[in-house]
Enzyme design. Sequence first.
Site, mmCIF file in Angstrom:
data_model
loop_
_atom_site.group_PDB
_atom_site.id
_atom_site.type_symbol
_atom_site.label_atom_id
_atom_site.label_comp_id
_atom_site.label_asym_id
_atom_site.label_seq_id
_atom_site.Cartn_x
_atom_site.Cartn_y
_atom_site.Cartn_z
ATOM 1 N N PRO A 13 0.785 -1.246 0.000
ATOM 2 C CA PRO A 13 0.000 0.000 0.000
ATOM 3 C C PRO A 13 0.819 1.300 0.000
ATOM 4 O O PRO A 13 0.250 2.377 -0.177
ATOM 5 C CB PRO A 13 -0.831 -0.083 1.298
ATOM 6 C CG PRO A 13 -0.350 -1.243 2.060
ATOM 7 C CD PRO A 13 0.569 -2.038 1.219
ATOM 8 N N GLU A 14 2.123 1.215 0.191
ATOM 9 C CA GLU A 14 2.903 2.460 0.290
ATOM 10 C C GLU A 14 3.036 3.147 -1.061
ATOM 11 O O GLU A 14 3.149 2.501 -2.094
ATOM 12 C CB GLU A 14 4.301 2.186 0.857
ATOM 13 C CG GLU A 14 4.311 1.515 2.208
ATOM 14 C CD GLU A 14 3.628 2.311 3.314
ATOM 15 O OE1 GLU A 14 3.237 3.465 3.086
ATOM 16 O OE2 GLU A 14 3.470 1.755 4.413
ATOM 17 N N ARG A 254 -2.941 17.380 -0.919
ATOM 18 C CA ARG A 254 -3.171 15.923 -0.868
ATOM 19 C C ARG A 254 -4.582 15.688 -0.376
ATOM 20 O O ARG A 254 -5.002 16.281 0.628
ATOM 21 C CB ARG A 254 -2.133 15.319 0.066
ATOM 22 C CG ARG A 254 -2.167 13.819 0.205
ATOM 23 C CD ARG A 254 -1.506 13.116 -0.978
ATOM 24 N NE ARG A 254 -1.104 11.769 -0.566
ATOM 25 C CZ ARG A 254 -1.963 10.751 -0.480
ATOM 26 N NH1 ARG A 254 -3.238 10.922 -0.791
ATOM 27 N NH2 ARG A 254 -1.520 9.571 -0.074
ATOM 28 N N THR A 348 4.683 12.660 2.136
ATOM 29 C CA THR A 348 6.037 12.514 1.579
ATOM 30 C C THR A 348 6.114 13.129 0.177
ATOM 31 O O THR A 348 7.192 13.479 -0.283
ATOM 32 C CB THR A 348 6.477 11.024 1.525
ATOM 33 O OG1 THR A 348 5.510 10.282 0.786
ATOM 34 C CG2 THR A 348 6.638 10.440 2.907
HETATM 35 C C1 LIG Z 1 -1.653 7.627 3.922
HETATM 36 C C2 LIG Z 1 -0.271 7.395 3.330
HETATM 37 O O1 LIG Z 1 -0.019 8.356 2.344
HETATM 38 C C3 LIG Z 1 1.254 8.293 1.763
HETATM 39 O O2 LIG Z 1 1.224 9.247 0.722
HETATM 40 P P1 LIG Z 1 2.105 10.549 0.632
HETATM 41 O O3 LIG Z 1 3.100 10.531 1.715
HETATM 42 O O4 LIG Z 1 1.239 11.750 0.503
HETATM 43 O O5 LIG Z 1 2.804 10.467 -0.816
HETATM 44 P P2 LIG Z 1 3.104 9.268 -1.789
HETATM 45 O O6 LIG Z 1 3.867 8.210 -1.094
HETATM 46 O O7 LIG Z 1 3.713 9.815 -2.979
HETATM 47 O O8 LIG Z 1 1.675 8.694 -2.207
HETATM 48 C C4 LIG Z 1 0.697 9.495 -2.757
HETATM 49 C C5 LIG Z 1 0.469 9.199 -4.240
HETATM 50 O O9 LIG Z 1 -0.746 9.824 -4.652
HETATM 51 C C6 LIG Z 1 -0.579 10.476 -5.902
HETATM 52 N N1 LIG Z 1 -0.559 11.933 -5.680
HETATM 53 C C7 LIG Z 1 -0.690 12.585 -4.504
HETATM 54 N N2 LIG Z 1 -0.641 13.923 -4.702
HETATM 55 C C8 LIG Z 1 -0.481 14.128 -6.017
HETATM 56 C C9 LIG Z 1 -0.345 15.297 -6.837
HETATM 57 O O10 LIG Z 1 -0.373 16.429 -6.379
HETATM 58 N N3 LIG Z 1 -0.163 15.091 -8.165
HETATM 59 C C10 LIG Z 1 -0.106 13.854 -8.710
HETATM 60 N N4 LIG Z 1 0.092 13.774 -10.015
HETATM 61 N N5 LIG Z 1 -0.246 12.729 -7.978
HETATM 62 C C11 LIG Z 1 -0.427 12.862 -6.652
HETATM 63 C C12 LIG Z 1 0.769 10.033 -6.429
HETATM 64 O O11 LIG Z 1 0.629 8.837 -7.143
HETATM 65 C C13 LIG Z 1 1.545 9.781 -5.146
HETATM 66 O O12 LIG Z 1 2.640 8.987 -5.347
HETATM 67 C C14 LIG Z 1 1.478 6.943 1.118
HETATM 68 O O13 LIG Z 1 2.805 6.794 0.712
HETATM 69 C C15 LIG Z 1 1.235 5.881 2.123
HETATM 70 O O14 LIG Z 1 1.347 4.661 1.484
HETATM 71 C C16 LIG Z 1 -0.140 6.008 2.725
HETATM 72 O O15 LIG Z 1 -1.128 5.817 1.705
#
Ligand SMILES: C[C@@H]1O[C@H](OP(=O)(O)OP(=O)(O)OC[C@H]2O[C@@H](n3cnc4c(=O)[nH]c(N)nc43)[C@H](O)[C@@H]2O)[C@@H](O)[C@H](O)[C@@H]1O
Length: 389
Positions: A13-14, A254, A348
């Site tokens: 899920p990460e 987010r 992140t």
């Molecule tokens: C709750 C936790 O949140 C953590 O997310 P967090 O740190 O925000 O950040 P990420 O680890 O990158 O996971 C969020 C994913 O959502 C999409 N995403 C989020 N914001 C944007 C954006 O502004 N633009 C685009 N194009 N895509 C976006 C993108 O695929 C990104 O890799 C996760 O890694 C953990 O697994 C867990 O779900």
Amino acid sequence: MASRYLLYDVNPPEGFNLRRDVYIRVASLLKTLLKNSNWVLVLPPWGRLYHWQSPDIHQVRIPWVEFFDLESLYQNIPVIEYEDFLAESGGPFIEQVYVLQGYAEGWKEGTWEEKVDQRPCIDQLMYSEDKNGYYRGWFWGYEETRGLNVTCLSVQGSASIMSPVLLKNTTARSIMLDRAENLLHDHYGGKNYWDTRRSMVFAKHLRVVGDEFRANVLHSTDESDKTIFHEDWTKVKAKPDWALGGPYLAVHLRRKDFIWGHREDVPSLQRAAEEIHSLMKKLKLKKVFVATDADREDLEALRKLIPEMVRFEPTWEELELYKDGGVAIIDQWICAHARYFIGTSVSTFSFRIHEEREILSFNPKTTYNRFCGDKEKDCEQPTHWKIVY
Ligand SMILES: C[C@@H]1O[C@H](OP(=O)(O)OP(=O)(O)OC[C@H]2O[C@@H](n3cnc4c(=O)[nH]c(N)nc43)[C@H](O)[C@@H]2O)[C@@H](O)[C@H](O)[C@@H]1O
């Protein structure tokens, strides 16, 4: 040819940017191993990520070269793509898989010690034995790959605690650490951390798309914004407070799983729009670039609340080409070049933008900002991590 191969994977899920953080931890372990013998890190193919939900796009077994500049990674540590590992090692076998887990008894308060022990598997094993006694598993979507041996290890500590295990407890040539997010950073924010982070240069084709968007839509160029990019990251050293950034405010908002949890530190769209307008007024900026994972309904609401909002919206062909991971990188690249950035608490995705801006020499005041929840009492702002060279 390398003498030994280190492979790893992360809890399914990460997300993408948490995975980038785990790469830094494993790279640090690899550096420790290299002091002793010849190792190479096998880059885990990207795919089947929970957040990559664009339909009808093949998003599995994606090599790192689609997102990152391999030469730049290689200047930090020896790395190869999984397909090259298959070719080089002569078969779809990983000799030893270690599944990392915590300790069943948890952490005893006050007595922190770094340790690693072979223990019975706590969760149900995501590997199953085939008729030859080999182990099938996810293996990044490579169905023919097999593990020859699977063992559970309880770990508590930083990445390099694995070094004695890999050097002494096994003679396997290819070793995979599954659930590698259970390892902590050897030294978060230290020189090693930053060397690896700086080596994670985005792939050129994605930077080019981001730069074109900046130039055409946001009137932002490296010369006028003082954000000159050098191909060789080892020669780049940030000049304090040097970068000016393009004439726009950038926002990372987010949504999705961040709002489903009803977290206190995530703002309502109304509140976010108020903050955006107040910042634009204060900074005398007329444009706002919004990066977000908001669903269609939220996006429509946002557009009404912030009519001046600018977004990078790929065509279907572009999406198929760059994939969700590439679009995320383009969003991050554009956010990294703005005059001022505000992100989402503990995401992140936002953290990686902070680092990118730090590398580009922005004043920390323009970077380490986040939205506050509507009812959040103590809205602590993100920590400034300075690059150590
Ligand atoms: C709750 C936790 O949140 C953590 O997310 P967090 O740190 O925000 O950040 P990420 O680890 O990158 O996971 C969020 C994913 O959502 C999409 N995403 C989020 N914001 C944007 C954006 O502004 N633009 C685009 N194009 N895509 C976006 C993108 O695929 C990104 O890799 C996760 O890694 C953990 O697994 C867990 O779900």
